[in-house]
Design a protein around this motif. Structure first.
Motif, PDB file in Angstrom:
ATOM      1  N   THR A   1      71.141   2.534  53.972  1.00  0.00           N
ATOM      2  CA  THR A   1      69.839   3.172  54.169  1.00  0.00           C
ATOM      3  C   THR A   1      69.994   4.650  53.807  1.00  0.00           C
ATOM      4  OG1 THR A   1      70.159   3.914  56.445  1.00  0.00           O
ATOM      5  CG2 THR A   1      69.490   1.607  56.131  1.00  0.00           C
ATOM      6  N   PRO A   2      68.901   5.391  53.721  1.00  0.00           N
ATOM      7  CA  PRO A   2      69.014   6.829  53.432  1.00  0.00           C
ATOM      8  C   PRO A   2      69.896   7.573  54.441  1.00  0.00           C
ATOM      9  CG  PRO A   2      66.780   6.113  53.049  1.00  0.00           C
ATOM     10  CD  PRO A   2      67.500   4.931  53.653  1.00  0.00           C
ATOM     11  N   GLU A   3      70.042   7.039  55.644  1.00  0.00           N
ATOM     12  CA  GLU A   3      70.910   7.673  56.651  1.00  0.00           C
ATOM     13  C   GLU A   3      72.389   7.598  56.276  1.00  0.00           C
ATOM     14  OE1 GLU A   3      67.187   7.711  57.915  1.00  0.00           O
ATOM     15  OE2 GLU A   3      68.175   5.770  57.538  1.00  0.00           O
ATOM     16  N   ASP A   4      72.724   6.815  55.283  1.00  0.00           N
ATOM     17  CA  ASP A   4      74.112   6.739  54.799  1.00  0.00           C
ATOM     18  C   ASP A   4      74.398   7.788  53.721  1.00  0.00           C
ATOM     19  OD1 ASP A   4      73.693   3.268  55.183  1.00  0.00           O
ATOM     20  OD2 ASP A   4      75.085   4.482  56.375  1.00  0.00           O
ATOM     21  N   THR A   5      73.423   8.599  53.402  1.00  0.00           N
ATOM     22  CA  THR A   5      73.627   9.696  52.445  1.00  0.00           C
ATOM     23  C   THR A   5      74.597  10.713  53.014  1.00  0.00           C
ATOM     24  OG1 THR A   5      71.455   9.447  51.430  1.00  0.00           O
ATOM     25  CG2 THR A   5      72.457  11.636  51.315  1.00  0.00           C
ATOM     26  N   GLY A   6      75.483  11.206  52.158  1.00  0.00           N
ATOM     27  CA  GLY A   6      76.415  12.232  52.591  1.00  0.00           C
ATOM     28  C   GLY A   6      77.578  12.385  51.635  1.00  0.00           C
ATOM     29  N   VAL A   7      78.507  13.221  52.026  1.00  0.00           N
ATOM     30  CA  VAL A   7      79.748  13.382  51.273  1.00  0.00           C
ATOM     31  C   VAL A   7      80.795  12.454  51.888  1.00  0.00           C
ATOM     32  CG1 VAL A   7      81.546  14.959  50.510  1.00  0.00           C
ATOM     33  CG2 VAL A   7      79.175  15.765  50.713  1.00  0.00           C
ATOM     34  N   TYR A   8      81.402  11.659  51.047  1.00  0.00           N
ATOM     35  CA  TYR A   8      82.404  10.683  51.475  1.00  0.00           C
ATOM     36  C   TYR A   8      83.788  11.158  51.046  1.00  0.00           C
ATOM     37  CZ  TYR A   8      78.820   7.383  52.881  1.00  0.00           C
ATOM     38  OH  TYR A   8      77.767   6.757  53.537  1.00  0.00           O
ATOM     39  N   TYR A   9      84.693  11.167  52.013  1.00  0.00           N
ATOM     40  CA  TYR A   9      86.065  11.625  51.774  1.00  0.00           C
ATOM     41  C   TYR A   9      87.056  10.495  52.024  1.00  0.00           C
ATOM     42  CZ  TYR A   9      84.100  16.327  52.517  1.00  0.00           C
ATOM     43  OH  TYR A   9      83.352  17.484  52.454  1.00  0.00           O
ATOM     44  N   CYS A  10      88.095  10.443  51.217  1.00  0.00           N
ATOM     45  CA  CYS A  10      89.236   9.630  51.605  1.00  0.00           C
ATOM     46  C   CYS A  10      90.321  10.561  52.157  1.00  0.00           C
ATOM     47  CB  CYS A  10      89.751   8.751  50.482  1.00  0.00           C
ATOM     48  SG  CYS A  10      90.205   9.534  48.926  1.00  0.00           S
ATOM     49  N   ASN A  11      91.069  10.010  53.060  1.00  0.00           N
ATOM     50  CA  ASN A  11      92.023  10.807  53.843  1.00  0.00           C
ATOM     51  C   ASN A  11      93.290   9.998  54.059  1.00  0.00           C
ATOM     52  OD1 ASN A  11      93.027  10.811  56.875  1.00  0.00           O
ATOM     53  ND2 ASN A  11      92.444  12.927  56.419  1.00  0.00           N
ATOM     54  N   ALA A  12      94.411  10.712  54.047  1.00  0.00           N
ATOM     55  CA  ALA A  12      95.677  10.088  54.418  1.00  0.00           C
ATOM     56  C   ALA A  12      96.242  10.823  55.613  1.00  0.00           C
ATOM     57  CB  ALA A  12      96.657  10.157  53.253  1.00  0.00           C
TER      58      ALA A  12
ATOM     59  N   PRO B   1      79.835   5.401  42.353  1.00  0.00           N
ATOM     60  CA  PRO B   1      78.495   5.876  42.000  1.00  0.00           C
ATOM     61  C   PRO B   1      77.972   6.904  42.990  1.00  0.00           C
ATOM     62  CG  PRO B   1      78.418   3.597  42.744  1.00  0.00           C
ATOM     63  CD  PRO B   1      79.842   3.970  42.674  1.00  0.00           C
ATOM     64  N   GLY B   2      77.238   7.858  42.472  1.00  0.00           N
ATOM     65  CA  GLY B   2      76.672   8.900  43.318  1.00  0.00           C
ATOM     66  C   GLY B   2      75.300   8.542  43.872  1.00  0.00           C
ATOM     67  N   LEU B   3      74.706   7.491  43.359  1.00  0.00           N
ATOM     68  CA  LEU B   3      73.366   7.088  43.785  1.00  0.00           C
ATOM     69  C   LEU B   3      73.358   5.583  44.035  1.00  0.00           C
ATOM     70  CD1 LEU B   3      70.377   7.898  44.230  1.00  0.00           C
ATOM     71  CD2 LEU B   3      70.009   7.380  41.794  1.00  0.00           C
ATOM     72  N   VAL B   4      72.894   5.213  45.215  1.00  0.00           N
ATOM     73  CA  VAL B   4      72.811   3.806  45.600  1.00  0.00           C
ATOM     74  C   VAL B   4      71.416   3.547  46.151  1.00  0.00           C
ATOM     75  CG1 VAL B   4      73.819   1.958  47.003  1.00  0.00           C
ATOM     76  CG2 VAL B   4      75.272   3.833  46.194  1.00  0.00           C
ATOM     77  N   LYS B   5      70.869   2.417  45.813  1.00  0.00           N
ATOM     78  CA  LYS B   5      69.524   2.079  46.310  1.00  0.00           C
ATOM     79  C   LYS B   5      69.618   1.504  47.726  1.00  0.00           C
ATOM     80  CE  LYS B   5      67.009   1.128  41.999  1.00  0.00           C
ATOM     81  NZ  LYS B   5      67.618   2.239  41.317  1.00  0.00           N
ATOM     82  N   PRO B   6      68.582   1.725  48.516  1.00  0.00           N
ATOM     83  CA  PRO B   6      68.556   1.138  49.866  1.00  0.00           C
ATOM     84  C   PRO B   6      68.727  -0.375  49.807  1.00  0.00           C
ATOM     85  CG  PRO B   6      66.820   2.761  49.626  1.00  0.00           C
ATOM     86  CD  PRO B   6      67.421   2.591  48.269  1.00  0.00           C
ATOM     87  N   SER B   7      69.418  -0.902  50.795  1.00  0.00           N
ATOM     88  CA  SER B   7      69.737  -2.324  50.990  1.00  0.00           C
ATOM     89  C   SER B   7      70.905  -2.795  50.123  1.00  0.00           C
ATOM     90  CB  SER B   7      68.525  -3.239  50.756  1.00  0.00           C
ATOM     91  OG  SER B   7      68.322  -3.480  49.384  1.00  0.00           O
ATOM     92  N   GLN B   8      71.352  -1.946  49.178  1.00  0.00           N
ATOM     93  CA  GLN B   8      72.475  -2.341  48.334  1.00  0.00           C
ATOM     94  C   GLN B   8      73.805  -1.985  48.993  1.00  0.00           C
ATOM     95  OE1 GLN B   8      71.792  -0.820  44.355  1.00  0.00           O
ATOM     96  NE2 GLN B   8      70.322  -2.453  43.913  1.00  0.00           N
ATOM     97  N   THR B   9      74.881  -2.258  48.274  1.00  0.00           N
ATOM     98  CA  THR B   9      76.221  -1.994  48.780  1.00  0.00           C
ATOM     99  C   THR B   9      76.814  -0.766  48.109  1.00  0.00           C
ATOM    100  OG1 THR B   9      76.667  -4.307  49.323  1.00  0.00           O
ATOM    101  CG2 THR B   9      78.579  -2.880  48.973  1.00  0.00           C
TER     102      THR B   9
END
Length: 117
Positions: free
Chosen positions: A88-99, A9-17
């Motif tokens: 929290t909103p501080e976890d907003t960003g682009v997430y990459y997986c890497n090998a 998901p591209g959108l997550v609510k605060p306090s959720q996983t």
């Protein structure tokens, strides 16, 4: 050539996983010497290594995130996943997986995750 694709998901609510999955093609996640990581980049900041799962299933985490992050794998699907709890909103960003294989890096294209109510 190893290829990686993030999904979740591209959108997550605060306090959720936050839950993301990386699907790997062109190689097996159990191949010796491969390390599979999650790395993120908050807006306006540099990339941050979050943690990794090794070819043998061992996991490693950033000190700053190890209380909230969990990395797992599904060898039958050739996937590995990230869960980040209590976001929290501080976890907003682009997430990459890497090998990483003996010093050579392969990257997914990245996926934007926004934490907002």
């Amino acid at each position: 050539q190893v290829q990686l694709q993030e999904s979740g998901p591209g959108l997550v609510k605060p306090s959720q996983t936050l839950s993301l999955t990386c699907t790997v093609s062109g190689g097996s996640i159990t191949t010796r010497h491969f390390y599979w990581s999650w790395i993120r980049q908050p807006p306006g900041k540099g990339r941050e290594w979050m943690g990794a799962i090794a070819y043998d299933g061992d996991t490693y985490y950033s000190e700053s995130l190890k209380s909230r992050a969990s990395i797992s794998r599904d060898t039958s699907k050739n996937q590995f996943s990230l869960q980040l709890h209590s976001v929290t909103p501080e976890d907003t960003g682009v997430y990459y997986c890497n090998a990483n294989y003996l010093g050579r890096d392969y990257w997914g294209q990245g996926t934007q995750v926004t934490v907002s109510s």
